[in-house]
Design an enzyme around this catalytic site. Sequence first.
Site, PDB file in Angstrom:
ATOM      1  N   ASP A 267       0.847  -0.784  -0.335  1.00 36.17           N
ATOM      2  CA  ASP A 267       0.034  -0.091   0.225  1.00 36.17           C
ATOM      3  C   ASP A 267       0.820   1.005  -0.429  1.00 36.17           C
ATOM      4  OD1 ASP A 267      -2.182  -1.591   0.202  1.00 36.17           O
ATOM      5  OD2 ASP A 267      -2.849  -1.748   1.880  1.00 36.17           O
TER       6      ASP A 267
ATOM      7  N   ASP B  63     -13.577  -6.339  -4.124  1.00 43.69           N
ATOM      8  CA  ASP B  63     -13.695  -6.585  -2.725  1.00 43.69           C
ATOM      9  C   ASP B  63     -15.437  -6.792  -2.532  1.00 43.69           C
ATOM     10  OD1 ASP B  63     -11.524  -5.865  -2.776  1.00 43.69           O
ATOM     11  OD2 ASP B  63     -12.036  -3.021  -1.792  1.00 43.69           O
TER      12      ASP B  63
END
Lengths: 198, 252
Positions: B11, B130
Amino acid sequence: MIQIINTGVANIRSLQAAFDRLGCTWNLTVSPEDIATASHVVLPGVGAFAAAAEAIDQLGLRTAIIDRINHRESATLCICLGMQLLCESSEESQSAKGLGIIPMAITRFGDGVKIPQLGWNEVRPLDNGPYDAGEAYFANSYRLETAPDGWGAAETDYGGTFISSIWRGRTLACQFHPELSGTWGESVLTQWIEGITC
Amino acid sequence: MLKSRIIPCLDVNEGRVVKGVKFQNLRDAGDPVELSFHYQDQGADELVLLDVTATRQERIAMLETIERVRQRLSIPLTVGGGIGSIEDAGRLLNAGADKVSINSAAVRNPDLIAAMSARFGAQCTVVAIDAKKQGEIFQVLTRSGTTAEAIDAVAWAARAESLGAGEILLTSFDRDGTRSGYDLPMLSAVTDACSLPVIASGGADSVAHMVEAFQHGAHAVLAASIFHDANMTVGEVKQQLTDAGIQVRNEW
């Protein structure tokens, strides 16, 4: 100086970075003269067969590329779609005209495997070739099924075997991406640059 | 035979890796370039950089980060996070990404999948999904899991395939960060419904979890904390996967 043919439809940043790491200078070209005279030329390719074939024609590069590869002594590297373009046609776009250096057609992988083939697979040279067996990164839905006459070849298993690389004189064509295939891939590029004649 | 892939995920915010990376032997464990190279060296088969920045200014910084990572990396690089248009995707590819992963924007505008696939090819069009269990279905979530959509993840994966996606990155919202293993029923449902390669994500804490994912149809596994916390190197994971009969790329 390595001249990379810039058809504008391929993502070639990874290839440029690989040559940088190997300490080679490169240039992007759309000039038939560069293609005729450069010590090393790369025909890269990502994307659609028809778009790349059209780009080659629009840029007026067809004859220069064919002449260079048929001359055999000039170092030429064709990657991924660049290898498929050596053939006459592809099942991907029936009406598009490949370079026709190899009188064969490219076909789509058959049922029973995930398409596209995305990931690492084994490459096994069938003849004495410009590199040793290794593992390469592939990203393709279409492939050459059998080895063309007059060319050395490597094969790979994916729902049966297909031809993952071919070579003749100082032309090397790879269905896989040597620029994304780790240290083995870099060794393939080095062998091509240093000029092993097959 | 195609190898099962191990993909560390970083990330990135304002040019730095966030989400607690605990390497001892790096000069700067927050530098995405150094960390990417470190994972490549350990035998990673591919890397995912996820842009978690919020502002336009920071997104420009992300392009520089991708350029710097690309210069060092000889394995494929996927970039995701906040991609809203085909122009965004083009900028990331020009900066050196090999694949671009789209999520919320694809749900809002499914034609973006078709447009990206036509322009750049299916092989670089990754659709990230997701999802969480909701009654009998797996419900799609967007905007980093904050918005529940009236869409079934299994049907969405099949639609993404028909629109021209080349790969699915499937993250279980229920499992993410729990270290309780991948959501295997969801993984099986998606891999049965769609013939694209699927990357399993969310919940990995052990090699056993990865083995389960591969046995349930995953083509690749994404993992972050198992590597960032330096619990295991990529090489150690690959060795144990090999011992468990999973075929991985023989480099670590």
